[in-house]
Design a protein around this motif. Structure first.
Motif, mmCIF file in Angstrom:
data_model
loop_
_atom_site.group_PDB
_atom_site.id
_atom_site.type_symbol
_atom_site.label_atom_id
_atom_site.label_comp_id
_atom_site.label_asym_id
_atom_site.label_seq_id
_atom_site.Cartn_x
_atom_site.Cartn_y
_atom_site.Cartn_z
ATOM 1 N N GLY A 172 -8.928 -18.298 -2.397
ATOM 2 C CA GLY A 172 -8.656 -19.517 -1.940
ATOM 3 C C GLY A 172 -7.985 -19.500 -0.654
ATOM 4 O O GLY A 172 -8.257 -18.915 0.457
ATOM 5 N N PHE A 173 -6.625 -20.107 -0.983
ATOM 6 C CA PHE A 173 -5.764 -20.135 0.401
ATOM 7 C C PHE A 173 -4.999 -19.109 0.763
ATOM 8 O O PHE A 173 -4.431 -19.110 1.757
ATOM 9 N N ARG A 174 -4.696 -18.082 -0.190
ATOM 10 C CA ARG A 174 -4.116 -17.049 -0.018
ATOM 11 C C ARG A 174 -4.717 -15.821 0.405
ATOM 12 O O ARG A 174 -5.529 -15.286 -0.046
ATOM 13 N N ASP A 175 -4.410 -15.470 1.866
ATOM 14 C CA ASP A 175 -5.066 -14.475 2.611
ATOM 15 C C ASP A 175 -5.026 -13.066 2.111
ATOM 16 O O ASP A 175 -5.763 -12.319 2.262
ATOM 17 N N GLU A 176 -3.699 -12.871 1.540
ATOM 18 C CA GLU A 176 -3.365 -11.724 1.034
ATOM 19 C C GLU A 176 -2.655 -11.705 -0.244
ATOM 20 O O GLU A 176 -1.832 -12.598 -0.401
ATOM 21 N N LEU A 177 -2.766 -10.785 -1.239
ATOM 22 C CA LEU A 177 -2.319 -10.840 -2.554
ATOM 23 C C LEU A 177 -2.119 -9.348 -2.952
ATOM 24 O O LEU A 177 -3.013 -8.733 -3.155
ATOM 25 N N HIS A 178 -1.052 -8.747 -2.817
ATOM 26 C CA HIS A 178 -0.498 -7.271 -3.069
ATOM 27 C C HIS A 178 0.932 -7.225 -3.440
ATOM 28 O O HIS A 178 1.711 -7.750 -2.708
ATOM 29 N N ASP A 179 1.297 -6.233 -4.218
ATOM 30 C CA ASP A 179 2.669 -5.846 -4.471
ATOM 31 C C ASP A 179 3.021 -4.882 -3.648
ATOM 32 O O ASP A 179 4.322 -4.628 -2.990
ATOM 33 N N SER A 180 2.042 -4.153 -3.060
ATOM 34 C CA SER A 180 2.241 -2.984 -2.284
ATOM 35 C C SER A 180 0.766 -3.096 -1.041
ATOM 36 O O SER A 180 -0.122 -3.477 -1.590
ATOM 37 N N ASP A 181 1.090 -2.484 0.074
ATOM 38 C CA ASP A 181 0.181 -2.591 1.092
ATOM 39 C C ASP A 181 -0.171 -0.928 1.671
ATOM 40 O O ASP A 181 -1.125 -0.928 2.222
ATOM 41 N N GLY A 182 0.547 -0.125 1.017
ATOM 42 C CA GLY A 182 0.323 1.278 1.705
ATOM 43 C C GLY A 182 0.881 2.291 0.804
ATOM 44 O O GLY A 182 1.967 2.145 0.153
ATOM 45 N N LEU A 183 0.579 3.473 0.872
ATOM 46 C CA LEU A 183 1.257 4.724 0.344
ATOM 47 C C LEU A 183 1.623 5.466 1.512
ATOM 48 O O LEU A 183 1.112 5.938 2.447
ATOM 49 N N LEU A 184 3.087 5.762 1.519
ATOM 50 C CA LEU A 184 3.560 6.562 2.507
ATOM 51 C C LEU A 184 4.003 8.049 2.055
ATOM 52 O O LEU A 184 4.542 8.144 0.768
#
Length: 522
Positions: free
Chosen positions: A279-291
């Motif tokens: 829908g209206f939410r372009d991003e949905l995540h608790d984390s976006d990468g592994l460092l």
């Protein structure tokens, strides 16, 4: 958030009807011959458990708690005026979770005062059951599912939840201006193999916090089909809260794949993975990468994704210096969620204490179609499986923070985008086995090169196929640089990509890395 008045603080323990300490202990008098409860006591229990056959011992909670849905279970709340430690001069408050919904297992929760451990007895008077209708037959065997500790994290007068242990061996904790997102676990067993089991905490012991202290000490006894364990957690609450973990596990059988210091998160959709739209939410995540900070002092950034099928990545290392699941996008406009505030989700970074030897940081990405599933797992897997009959000890620190600039102190990845590997309107034919990757870097010394990006080289490599071209341009919107590179591989092949920026032989950024698969030939 929970606010507790001074009158509630003074009367909380008496209101529970629970006598947690003997009269002599309450007066601060402890016989000199009485041993103080500590980590060694938990260690002995874990060793004894490992020597006996595994017995789950789980029972269903009594009705109506055996058939609650999420909303009904969430409606059961611990009464603020019954919070433990509230009649003491320390700033922590202790509350328990009721059994039900996804948390049917009963765990024993003890407090420690003056070195003496005593269980918190169950009483219906501790809870407001909301819409849940309960009978008159609840007794001490009803039990608890876990516990939380509150502390004035964000405001001196408001007691926010600072840490919680609930379900199997899961736990979460927060620093200032953070809102719950990802979780940690005590131990992974055979994750990603199709035969994963979930060890669980049987019992907890919480030391009475000292007056004026922002530190809490928790002990826990782990049990499971594959291993038992003794754990000590030292929580320090602050702008960036830390949790120092000391653990000893006792494997029950040989050849088990254990994941140490596991982190669990959710990634549904984001700028570099639009497989699922919402829908209206372009991003949905608790984390976006592994460092990953590897033993060679290299910083690696791996964007997360929501793949159509399970994907596993391994970062082989010796004496790793740290790894974590991070939420780098802190812009509300990326999420547009007024309730869930994904931009405030904490990052967790694990730093080993001592030498963890050979092994790998393992990343598991599972497919999901909604945001309710934790589909991301990262952990450290030792190269040699711990042996049964031998204690395996390790220690580490987890930091919960937001930006944490000390991590990847050079330029860091800000965005990752994918596109067809040809310019819009170009006469160049589009190759389905090629792809263009665009990576934004900012921070470190990159602002210096925005006026003359030609001085910077994009160092792009691929494990299969070939890099067709690479280029760097200025991105003044982030006060940094954008690197483009195109890669081509054979149909159906999967390649590992790497990219970093350098100038005059000097590395300017962390290393971006990502697996990519070309479509199979039809």
């Amino acid at each position: 958030m929970i606010e507790i008045t001074r009158r509630q603080m003074l009367g909380a323990l008496a209101a529970t009807g629970a006598q947690l300490v003997a009269p002599a202990q309450a007066q601060g008098v402890v016989p000199s011959s009485t041993p103080r409860f500590g980590y060694e006591d938990v260690l002995q229990r874990a060793r004894a458990l490992a020597a006996a056959p595994f017995a789950d011992g789980a029972t269903r909670p009594p009705a109506p708690f055996d058939s609650l849905d999420f909303d009904s279970w969430r409606d059961i709340r611990f009464r603020d005026d019954h919070a433990l430690f509230a009649n003491l001069p320390g700033a922590f408050r202790l509350a328990t979770f009721h059994r039900g919904f996804l948390f049917p297992r009963a765990v024993t929760v003890n407090t420690i005062r003056d070195g003496i451990a005593a269980p918190i007895p169950y009483s219906p008077a501790l809870f407001d059951f909301g819409r849940v209708k309960v009978g008159d037959s609840l007794d001490i065997n009803t039990g608890f599912a876990g516990f939380r500790m509150n502390f004035p994290v964000n405001d001196p007068h408001i007691y926010d939840e600072a840490i919680s242990f609930l379900g199997a061996s899961y736990f979460r904790f927060l620093g200032r201006d953070q809102q719950y997102g990802l979780s940690a676990r005590a131990l992974c067993v055979e994750a990603g193999t199709g035969k994963e089991t979930f060890p669980f905490f049987r019992e907890f012991w919480i030391e009475t916090p000292a007056a004026g202290s922002n530190r809490a000490v928790i002990y826990a006894l782990l049990d499971g089909e594959a291993a038992t364990g003794a754990y000590r957690f030292d929580l320090t609450v602050g702008q960036e809260s830390t949790l120092d973990v000391k653990a000893t596990i006792f494997p029950r059988r040989a050849g088990v794949k254990f994941g140490l210091a596991p982190l669990t998160s959710m990634y549904l959709t984001g700028e570099n993975d639009r497989r699922v739209r919402d829908g209206f939410r372009d991003e949905l995540h608790d984390s976006d990468g592994l460092l990953v900070h590897n033993g060679a002092q290299e910083w690696l950034w791996r964007p997360l994704g929501n793949p159509p099928r399970e994907r596993m990545s391994y970062f082989l290392d010796h004496n790793t210096r740290g790894f974590g699941l991070l939420q780098r996008d802190r812009t509300f406009e990326s999420y547009q969620d007024l309730d869930l505030a994904y931009q405030k989700r904490p990052s967790y970074f694990v730093e080993p204490v001592g030498d963890w030897g050979d092994g790998s940081v393992e990343l598991i990405e599972l497919p999901t179609l909604d945001e309710t599933n934790d589909n991301i797992v990262a952990s450290w897997t030792p190269a040699a499986a711990p042996e049964p009959g031998k204690a395996f000890a390790f220690a580490y620190r987890i930091t919960a923070g937001l930006d944490m600039p000390r991590l990847a102190p050079n330029g860091r990845v800000v965005h990752t985008f994918e596109a067809p590997a040809h310019a819009l309107g170009s006469a160049e034919p589009a190759d389905p086995n090629s792809k263009r990757f665009m990576v934004d870097f900012a921070g470190g010394d990159l602002a210096y090169y925005v006026s003359d990006p030609a001085q910077v080289e994009a160092v792009a490599t691929t494990s299969k196929g070939r890099v067709l071209r690479a280029n760097v341009i200025a991105n003044p919107h982030i006060d940094g640089l954008r690197a483009f590179f195109d890669v081509a591989v054979k149909p159906g092949d999967t390649t590992d990509l790497r990219l970093f920026l350098r100038a005059a032989g000097r590395t300017l950024t962390e290393t971006w890395t990502l697996p990519w698969s070309a479509p199979s030939a039809t």
